[in-house]
Every structure is written in structure tokens, then in C-alpha cells.
Design an enzyme around this catalytic site. Structure first.
Site, PDB file in Angstrom:
ATOM      1  N   THR A  37       0.744  -1.146  -0.169  1.00 18.03           N
ATOM      2  CA  THR A  37       0.073   0.128   0.222  1.00 18.03           C
ATOM      3  C   THR A  37       1.120   1.065  -0.052  1.00 18.03           C
ATOM      4  OG1 THR A  37      -1.336  -1.064   1.341  1.00 18.03           O
ATOM      5  CG2 THR A  37      -1.864   1.121   1.651  1.00 18.03           C
ATOM      6  N   ASN A  59      -5.263  -9.387  -8.526  1.00 12.12           N
ATOM      7  CA  ASN A  59      -4.938 -10.280  -6.822  1.00 12.12           C
ATOM      8  C   ASN A  59      -6.215 -11.254  -7.110  1.00 12.12           C
ATOM      9  OD1 ASN A  59      -5.845  -7.238  -7.101  1.00 12.12           O
ATOM     10  ND2 ASN A  59      -6.766  -7.778  -5.229  1.00 12.12           N
ATOM     11  N   SER A 115       5.665  -6.718  -1.968  1.00 14.21           N
ATOM     12  CA  SER A 115       5.450  -6.690  -0.228  1.00 14.21           C
ATOM     13  C   SER A 115       5.915  -7.833   0.522  1.00 14.21           C
ATOM     14  CB  SER A 115       3.965  -6.687  -0.140  1.00 14.21           C
ATOM     15  OG  SER A 115       3.467  -6.817   0.733  1.00 14.21           O
ATOM     16  N   ALA A 116       6.367  -8.295   1.443  1.00 13.00           N
ATOM     17  CA  ALA A 116       6.478  -9.491   2.430  1.00 13.00           C
ATOM     18  C   ALA A 116       5.864  -9.784   2.299  1.00 13.00           C
ATOM     19  CB  ALA A 116       7.744  -8.517   3.323  1.00 13.00           C
ATOM     20  N   CYS A 130     -15.067  -6.761   2.016  1.00 11.08           N
ATOM     21  CA  CYS A 130     -15.772  -6.466   2.986  1.00 11.08           C
ATOM     22  C   CYS A 130     -16.135  -5.411   3.501  1.00 11.08           C
ATOM     23  CB  CYS A 130     -16.380  -7.666   3.666  1.00 11.08           C
ATOM     24  SG  CYS A 130     -17.412  -7.246   4.936  1.00 11.08           S
TER      25      CYS A 130
HETATM   26  C1  LIG Z   1      -2.334  -5.933  -5.681  1.00  8.79           C
HETATM   27  C2  LIG Z   1      -2.337  -5.256  -4.701  1.00  8.79           C
HETATM   28  N1  LIG Z   1      -1.460  -4.463  -4.370  1.00  8.79           N
HETATM   29  C3  LIG Z   1      -1.058  -4.064  -3.384  1.00  8.79           C
HETATM   30  C4  LIG Z   1      -1.539  -4.803  -2.165  1.00  8.79           C
HETATM   31  C5  LIG Z   1      -1.306  -3.686  -0.705  1.00  8.79           C
HETATM   32  O1  LIG Z   1      -0.342  -4.601  -0.506  1.00  8.79           O
HETATM   33  P1  LIG Z   1      -0.357  -4.501   1.427  1.00  8.79           P
HETATM   34  O2  LIG Z   1      -1.173  -5.282   1.928  1.00  8.79           O
HETATM   35  O3  LIG Z   1       1.286  -5.021   1.402  1.00  8.79           O
HETATM   36  O4  LIG Z   1       0.129  -3.377   1.754  1.00  8.79           O
HETATM   37  C6  LIG Z   1      -2.550  -5.831  -2.837  1.00  8.79           C
HETATM   38  C7  LIG Z   1      -3.052  -6.919  -1.419  1.00  8.79           C
HETATM   39  O5  LIG Z   1      -4.360  -6.611  -1.126  1.00  8.79           O
HETATM   40  C8  LIG Z   1      -2.496  -6.830  -3.315  1.00  8.79           C
HETATM   41  O6  LIG Z   1      -2.629  -7.375  -3.582  1.00  8.79           O
END
Ligand SMILES: Cc1ncc(COP(=O)(O)O)c(C=O)c1O
Length: 380
Positions: free
Chosen positions: A70, A139, A192-193, A315
Site C-alpha cells: 500500500t 489479485n 510486499s513481503a 467487505c
Molecule cells: C495487487 C495488490 N496491491 C497491493 C496490495 C497491498 O499490499 P499490502 O497489504 O502490503 O499493503 C495488495 C494486497 O492485498 C495487492 O493484492
């Protein structure tokens, strides 16, 4: 409980948990301190940065540690394009869509196959466009976007004297398909880890050398003045360990499990469709539309059978909104609400996938029967 929601998050790999526990105890220094405790933390931080950079074919100085996907997305977009025109897609994660809402914005929609047409991006370019942001892999339905082609068309623009940077949200791609930032040709890339069996609360943004990114939070001069705040060294060490553990090409193993599951379900019940089936997809992701079945009811029924899956959509305030991704590829609200996401991972076995398939078949049959009985009662 068997876990099939790896696109939401992954469990910590035992090797990563070990690295995190040791580093949390031993590497407690502030990486900006001059004394040896601080310098040890600095060394570990830079080693972690180098490991992650090398795996992506980037230079260490091009990696900025953040608190996750994020923040990486927000930093890429707001750090580069404040006050300017941005092109993004209608199937991005909210952590791209929401910061973009504060800018001049054009949304490009995918076709029914869930893939963005680079020609649509080209058509949306304006004289004041500075950034294009297109996710590497989605995602919810797992579709893989033609990032290298989009990069090539932006290179043509550059040759014609117009500089437009390319950001890609690679949060779902890393660890599932090979990621080579040089081959992709992006300027900014978010990771993201916690999606790769690492800890939550740490991620990184790749910033190609020369990209004029400015930090979006004010404070100390950490991370080459691109991200203020004391670095989370133990988590960075654990993130690097998680990157090291990613197989060079995990696709065959994951796809074998996913494809077996899909064949089993499609052979057993009617009126099931794969969302995004016609496109290149992440090997671990299966998004299925069960006509006439409530996705939410399926998640609950499967949870009762000790299987964790997802509707894939957010949700909020107790009501599940239909997924913006499924609506974007032309599904109706009812179809979107009848879809489920199954995302497989490193520790799932063929037996797990078979057990899931059997449970899904049983739940879908039972819920359809119930829906028919209720419809009959309403008519009577
Ligand atoms: C495509 C995508 N971008 C960004 C994020 C956000 O990552 P983080 O949870 O590390 O903030 C997610 C997580 O759900 C994601 O699936």
C-alpha cells in the site's frame, strides 16, 4: 484448517520466522546510529537490500524499503505525479485506485479477458501525462498484464521527447512468476513481503535511477530522502530471507495443483465458469463463477469444512460489495457476487486441492438445492 487464500496473505515460512526472531533480538540498533550497534544494523539492512535488488535485477540503490504494498503504491503515485495526469486501469488494487483519485486521472478498462490492451493506454496519453500505473498481475482473477509492451510504447514516447514513467504494482506477481525489472522495463515497481511468506508491514518500491521521485512523508533523511522513518531492519532481513526462498520459477508446481482443482470442479458441476480463463494467469489463482450460488455463503460453508477461501472482494460495513474487477470484465452484479477466489500456495499439496475440490462440489450442490427450494417456497 487448510489455507487457500494466499493472494490475501501467506503464512510465515519457518525459515523466515527463524530469521525474524533472531534479528528482532540481536539486530536492534538504529541503522542511522554511528556506534557499532547502529553500524551492524546498517550492514544487515544493506545486505537485505542487495539480496532483494539482485533477485529483481535492480541495483541496491534503486530499492526503497516501505511498510508494504500500500505504501509503495502511494509513494510511487503521489511521489511522482502530484498535480499531473495519470493513466491507470479499472482493475487495480484500492492502494493504487485511491491515491489516483487525488490526481488528474484516466481509467483504462480491460477486455472481458481481464487484460489491458496497450493500444488503449496509448490512446489515453495527454500532453500532461506523467505516469502510467498498471498492475503486473491481478489479485482477484490473476490475469497478467502486458507490462513489457506498455513499457515499449512509453519508450517510443520518450524518443519523441515526452517522458512518461511506468509504475507497476507487482505485489501479486513476486514469488509466483519470474520478475526481471530490466526485462519488464518499468520505472517503479511495488512489492510486499507478506505475499511471499514474509512478515506483514514491510515492502519495497523499486525506483529506477534518475526517476524524479519525491518522498510523501516528512521527517528524517532515511532511504536517500525518499522515505522518512527509522528502517525496520529485522523485517527487512526477514523479507530478504523470504525472497531467497522463492523458487526461480514456481509456476509449474503451483499450476499443477490449481489446474487439477479446476478440472475436478468443472467436470462435476454445471454452470461454473473460470473468470479470466482465456488469458495468461498467475499459476496459483483460480476465480470461479458458480451460477446461482452466493459467494459469501460458499466462503462460510467452506470455512465450516475447515477450508479458507475468499470472495476476493472487499467487505465493508458488513455488506460484501460486488468486486470492481469482475464488474470491469463485464460480469453482472449477481455474477460477481457468485464468484469465489481460490489462491494456492507453497505448502498446499495435491491432496489438499482434491479435498478442496470435493468440498466445493458438495457445498455448491447443497447451496443450489437450497436456493431452488427457497425460490419454490416464494412462488407457492
Ligand atoms: C495487487 C495488490 N496491491 C497491493 C496490495 C497491498 O499490499 P499490502 O497489504 O502490503 O499493503 C495488495 C494486497 O492485498 C495487492 O493484492
Amino acid at each position: 484448517l487448510i489455507y487457500f487464500d494466499h493472494n490475501a496473505t501467506t503464512p510465515l515460512a519457518p525459515e523466515v520466522a527463524e530469521a525474524l526472531a533472531v534479528a528482532s533480538q540481536d539486530i536492534y540498533g538504529n541503522a542511522s546510529s554511528i556506534h557499532r550497534v547502529g553500524q551492524l544494523a546498517r550492514q544487515h539492512l544493506e545486505t537485505a537490500r542487495s539480496t532483494i535488488a539482485a533477485s529483481l535485477h535492480a541495483a541496491p540503490s534503486e530499492m526503497v524499503f516501505t511498510s508494504g504494498g500500500t505504501e509503495s503504491n502511494n509513494l510511487a503515485i503521489l511521489g511522482l505525479a502530484r498535480g499531473k495526469h495519470v493513466i491507470t486501469t479499472s482493475i487495480e488494487h484500492p492502494s493504487v485506485l485511491e491515491p489516483c483519485r487525488h490526481l488528474e486521472l484516466t481509467h483504462v478498462r480491460p477486455g472481458p479477458n481481464g487484460v489491458i490492451d496497450p493500444a488503449e493506454i496509448a490512446r489515453s496519453i495527454r500532453p500532461d501525462t506523467v505516469l502510467v500505473s498498471v498492475m503486473h498481475a491481478n489479485n482477484e482473477i490473476g490475469t497478467i498484464q502486458p507490462i513489457a509492451q506498455i513499457a515499449a510504447l512509453l519508450r517510443d514516447q520518450r524518443a519523441a521527447g515526452r517522458t512518461i514513467y511506468l509504475h507497476s504494482d507487482g505485489v501479486q506477481a513476486l514469488g509466483k512468476i519470474p520478475v526481471d525489472l530490466q526485462a519488464l522495463g518499468v520505472d517503479l515497481y511495488s512489492i510486499s513481503a507478506h505475499k511471499i511468506y514474509g512478515p506483514k508491514g514491510i515492502g519495497a518500491l523499486y525506483v529506477r535511477k534518475g526517476v524524479p521521485l519525491r518522498g510523501i512523508q516528512y521527517g528524517g533523511r532515511h532511504e536517500r530522502e525518499r522515505r522518512a522513518g527509522t528502517e525496520n531492519v529485522p523485517s527487512a532481513i526477514a523479507f530478504a530471507r523470504a525472497v531467497e526462498l522463492c523458487a526461480p520459477d514456481p509456476a509449474p508446481a503451483l499450476a499443477a495443483i490449481r489446474d487439477r482443482f479446476e478440472s475436478r470442479v468443472l467436470a462435476a458441476i454445471e454452470d461454473v465458469e473460470i473468470n479470466g480463463a482465456a488469458s495468461p494467469r498467475l499459476p496459483n489463482t483460480s476465480n470461479l463463477l458458480f451460477d446461482g450460488v452466493s459467494g459469501e455463503a460458499m466462503v462460510i460453508a467452506l470455512d465450516m469444512k475447515n477450508m479458507a477461501v475468499s470472495t476476493g472482494s472487499a467487505c465493508s460495513s458488513g455488506s460484501i460489495e460486488p468486486s470492481h474487477v469482475l464488474l470491469s470484465i463485464g460480469r453482472t452484479r449477481d455474477q460477481a457476487k457468485s464468484s469465489l477466489r481460490f489462491s494456492f500456495g507453497r505448502y498446499n499439496t495435491v491432496q489438499d486441492a482434491d479435498a478442496l475440490g470435493d468440498a466445493v462440489i458438495a457445498c455448491a450442490r447443497r447451496l443450489r438445492k437450497k436456493a431452488r427450494q427457497e425460490a419454490h417456497l416464494v412462488r407457492a
